[in-house]
Design a protein around this motif. Structure first.
Motif, PDB file in Angstrom:
ATOM      1  N   PRO A   5       1.226   4.713  -4.390  1.00 48.89           N
ATOM      2  CA  PRO A   5      -0.157   5.135  -4.659  1.00 48.89           C
ATOM      3  C   PRO A   5      -0.984   4.056  -5.369  1.00 48.89           C
ATOM      4  CG  PRO A   5       1.393   6.819  -5.372  1.00 48.89           C
ATOM      5  CD  PRO A   5       2.200   5.630  -4.952  1.00 48.89           C
ATOM      6  N   ARG A   6      -0.348   3.223  -6.169  1.00 49.02           N
ATOM      7  CA  ARG A   6      -1.077   2.142  -6.853  1.00 49.02           C
ATOM      8  C   ARG A   6      -1.584   1.117  -5.846  1.00 49.02           C
ATOM      9  NH1 ARG A   6       3.741   0.455 -10.545  1.00 49.02           N
ATOM     10  NH2 ARG A   6       4.614   0.746  -8.481  1.00 49.02           N
ATOM     11  N   ILE A   7      -0.790   0.847  -4.803  1.00 47.29           N
ATOM     12  CA  ILE A   7      -1.213  -0.096  -3.771  1.00 47.29           C
ATOM     13  C   ILE A   7      -2.347   0.503  -2.952  1.00 47.29           C
ATOM     14  CG2 ILE A   7      -0.491  -1.313  -1.671  1.00 47.29           C
ATOM     15  CD1 ILE A   7       2.283  -1.633  -2.997  1.00 47.29           C
ATOM     16  N   VAL A   8      -2.253   1.786  -2.635  1.00 44.84           N
ATOM     17  CA  VAL A   8      -3.321   2.462  -1.885  1.00 44.84           C
ATOM     18  C   VAL A   8      -4.629   2.366  -2.660  1.00 44.84           C
ATOM     19  CG1 VAL A   8      -4.136   4.676  -0.994  1.00 44.84           C
ATOM     20  CG2 VAL A   8      -1.737   4.033  -0.721  1.00 44.84           C
ATOM     21  N   LYS A   9      -4.592   2.672  -3.942  1.00 49.93           N
ATOM     22  CA  LYS A   9      -5.795   2.593  -4.787  1.00 49.93           C
ATOM     23  C   LYS A   9      -6.336   1.173  -4.827  1.00 49.93           C
ATOM     24  CE  LYS A   9      -7.587   3.530  -9.435  1.00 49.93           C
ATOM     25  NZ  LYS A   9      -8.734   2.756  -9.144  1.00 49.93           N
ATOM     26  N   ASP A  67     -16.215   7.414   4.088  1.00 43.36           N
ATOM     27  CA  ASP A  67     -16.375   7.573   5.538  1.00 43.36           C
ATOM     28  C   ASP A  67     -16.083   6.288   6.315  1.00 43.36           C
ATOM     29  OD1 ASP A  67     -18.575   6.236   4.555  1.00 43.36           O
ATOM     30  OD2 ASP A  67     -20.040   7.372   5.706  1.00 43.36           O
ATOM     31  N   SER A  68     -15.377   5.342   5.723  1.00 49.77           N
ATOM     32  CA  SER A  68     -15.073   4.076   6.389  1.00 49.77           C
ATOM     33  C   SER A  68     -14.163   4.285   7.592  1.00 49.77           C
ATOM     34  CB  SER A  68     -14.365   3.122   5.420  1.00 49.77           C
ATOM     35  OG  SER A  68     -15.227   2.748   4.382  1.00 49.77           O
ATOM     36  N   ILE A  69     -14.319   3.400   8.590  1.00 57.70           N
ATOM     37  CA  ILE A  69     -13.442   3.369   9.752  1.00 57.70           C
ATOM     38  C   ILE A  69     -12.655   2.062   9.678  1.00 57.70           C
ATOM     39  CG2 ILE A  69     -13.294   3.322  12.262  1.00 57.70           C
ATOM     40  CD1 ILE A  69     -16.004   4.817  12.279  1.00 57.70           C
ATOM     41  N   ILE A  70     -11.325   2.172   9.721  1.00 58.06           N
ATOM     42  CA  ILE A  70     -10.453   1.025   9.503  1.00 58.06           C
ATOM     43  C   ILE A  70      -9.487   0.883  10.670  1.00 58.06           C
ATOM     44  CG2 ILE A  70      -8.635   0.104   8.001  1.00 58.06           C
ATOM     45  CD1 ILE A  70      -9.912   1.932   5.813  1.00 58.06           C
ATOM     46  N   ALA A  71      -9.266  -0.351  11.115  1.00 60.48           N
ATOM     47  CA  ALA A  71      -8.194  -0.642  12.066  1.00 60.48           C
ATOM     48  C   ALA A  71      -7.018  -1.181  11.253  1.00 60.48           C
ATOM     49  CB  ALA A  71      -8.635  -1.660  13.105  1.00 60.48           C
ATOM     50  N   ASP A  72      -5.907  -0.488  11.295  1.00 61.75           N
ATOM     51  CA  ASP A  72      -4.688  -0.924  10.618  1.00 61.75           C
ATOM     52  C   ASP A  72      -3.762  -1.458  11.700  1.00 61.75           C
ATOM     53  OD1 ASP A  72      -2.501  -1.373   9.042  1.00 61.75           O
ATOM     54  OD2 ASP A  72      -2.427   0.642   8.189  1.00 61.75           O
ATOM     55  N   ILE A  73      -3.669  -2.787  11.776  1.00 60.36           N
ATOM     56  CA  ILE A  73      -2.923  -3.448  12.847  1.00 60.36           C
ATOM     57  C   ILE A  73      -1.542  -3.833  12.330  1.00 60.36           C
ATOM     58  CG2 ILE A  73      -2.917  -5.397  14.440  1.00 60.36           C
ATOM     59  CD1 ILE A  73      -6.052  -5.374  14.032  1.00 60.36           C
ATOM     60  N   GLY A  74      -0.517  -3.401  13.052  1.00 58.83           N
ATOM     61  CA  GLY A  74       0.853  -3.606  12.591  1.00 58.83           C
ATOM     62  C   GLY A  74       1.233  -2.549  11.579  1.00 58.83           C
ATOM     63  N   SER A  93      -1.523   4.074   6.162  1.00 58.01           N
ATOM     64  CA  SER A  93      -2.677   4.606   6.900  1.00 58.01           C
ATOM     65  C   SER A  93      -2.904   6.067   6.553  1.00 58.01           C
ATOM     66  CB  SER A  93      -2.464   4.460   8.408  1.00 58.01           C
ATOM     67  OG  SER A  93      -2.574   3.126   8.789  1.00 58.01           O
ATOM     68  N   LEU A  94      -1.831   6.832   6.493  1.00 55.77           N
ATOM     69  CA  LEU A  94      -1.940   8.247   6.129  1.00 55.77           C
ATOM     70  C   LEU A  94      -2.508   8.397   4.719  1.00 55.77           C
ATOM     71  CD1 LEU A  94      -1.395  11.250   6.729  1.00 55.77           C
ATOM     72  CD2 LEU A  94       0.900  10.896   5.788  1.00 55.77           C
ATOM     73  N   ALA A  95      -2.013   7.599   3.790  1.00 52.97           N
ATOM     74  CA  ALA A  95      -2.484   7.687   2.408  1.00 52.97           C
ATOM     75  C   ALA A  95      -3.969   7.339   2.305  1.00 52.97           C
ATOM     76  CB  ALA A  95      -1.659   6.766   1.511  1.00 52.97           C
ATOM     77  N   ILE A  96      -4.424   6.345   3.073  1.00 57.66           N
ATOM     78  CA  ILE A  96      -5.838   5.969   3.049  1.00 57.66           C
ATOM     79  C   ILE A  96      -6.676   7.020   3.773  1.00 57.66           C
ATOM     80  CG2 ILE A  96      -7.501   4.223   3.817  1.00 57.66           C
ATOM     81  CD1 ILE A  96      -5.290   2.126   3.218  1.00 57.66           C
ATOM     82  N   ALA A  97      -6.151   7.601   4.845  1.00 61.52           N
ATOM     83  CA  ALA A  97      -6.848   8.704   5.523  1.00 61.52           C
ATOM     84  C   ALA A  97      -7.008   9.893   4.585  1.00 61.52           C
ATOM     85  CB  ALA A  97      -6.090   9.111   6.787  1.00 61.52           C
ATOM     86  N   ASP A  98      -6.012  10.140   3.753  1.00 62.72           N
ATOM     87  CA  ASP A  98      -6.105  11.228   2.770  1.00 62.72           C
ATOM     88  C   ASP A  98      -7.232  10.996   1.766  1.00 62.72           C
ATOM     89  OD1 ASP A  98      -4.060  12.792   3.803  1.00 62.72           O
ATOM     90  OD2 ASP A  98      -2.530  11.994   2.437  1.00 62.72           O
ATOM     91  N   GLU A  99      -7.652   9.744   1.621  1.00 64.46           N
ATOM     92  CA  GLU A  99      -8.753   9.406   0.714  1.00 64.46           C
ATOM     93  C   GLU A  99     -10.117   9.495   1.403  1.00 64.46           C
ATOM     94  OE1 GLU A  99      -8.508   8.817  -2.621  1.00 64.46           O
ATOM     95  OE2 GLU A  99      -6.404   9.376  -2.349  1.00 64.46           O
ATOM     96  N   GLY A 100     -10.122   9.890   2.693  1.00 68.29           N
ATOM     97  CA  GLY A 100     -11.383  10.131   3.392  1.00 68.29           C
ATOM     98  C   GLY A 100     -11.783   9.103   4.430  1.00 68.29           C
ATOM     99  N   CYS A 101     -10.945   8.115   4.687  1.00 74.82           N
ATOM    100  CA  CYS A 101     -11.259   7.108   5.698  1.00 74.82           C
ATOM    101  C   CYS A 101     -10.678   7.520   7.051  1.00 74.82           C
ATOM    102  CB  CYS A 101     -10.664   5.759   5.294  1.00 74.82           C
ATOM    103  SG  CYS A 101     -11.382   5.080   3.785  1.00 74.82           S
ATOM    104  N   SER A 102     -11.296   7.042   8.119  1.00 73.13           N
ATOM    105  CA  SER A 102     -10.754   7.227   9.464  1.00 73.13           C
ATOM    106  C   SER A 102      -9.989   5.967   9.829  1.00 73.13           C
ATOM    107  CB  SER A 102     -11.878   7.452  10.473  1.00 73.13           C
ATOM    108  OG  SER A 102     -12.521   8.679  10.210  1.00 73.13           O
ATOM    109  N   ILE A 103      -8.797   6.142  10.390  1.00 71.10           N
ATOM    110  CA  ILE A 103      -7.912   5.015  10.664  1.00 71.10           C
ATOM    111  C   ILE A 103      -7.571   4.943  12.145  1.00 71.10           C
ATOM    112  CG2 ILE A 103      -5.715   3.906  10.073  1.00 71.10           C
ATOM    113  CD1 ILE A 103      -7.425   4.362   7.596  1.00 71.10           C
TER     114      ILE A 103
END
Length: 91
Positions: free
Chosen positions: A20-24, A35-42, A49-59
């Motif tokens: 969680p510290r890295i996600v933050k 509402d950010s849209i992020i491409a997580d490559i690799g 990605s799931l942890a960042i989506a839980d914060e409200g971003c689309s991945i």
């Protein structure tokens, strides 16, 4: 190359747990609004990605390995794609 990821990916979702510290830190350093849209490559199995989506971003989660993608978590803001970083194109 996918064979390598298929081999190491067998237990990846059990051994690579998001911190969680890295996600933050990622969200803070990138100054990501909810509402950010992020491409997580690799993305591997998508833990971060799931942890960042839980914060409200689309991945858009992109990974070459079917084995890793088969362990992918479901989330309404997480969309999975098969691909390699060196083979992406805009269409």
């Amino acid at each position: 190359m996918s064979d390598i990821y298929n081999s190491i990916g067998q237990q990846y979702s059990k051994t690579c747990i998001p911190d969680p510290r890295i996600v933050k830190t990622i969200i803070d350093l990138l100054n990501l609004p909810k509402d950010s849209i992020i491409a997580d490559i690799g993305v591997g199995t998508g833990g971060y990605s799931l942890a960042i989506a839980d914060e409200g971003c689309s991945i858009y989660a992109i990974a070459p390995s079917l084995v890793m993608r088969s362990q992918a978590p479901e989330h309404p803001q997480l969309q999975w794609f098969a691909g390699y970083c060196d083979r992406l194109s805009s269409g």
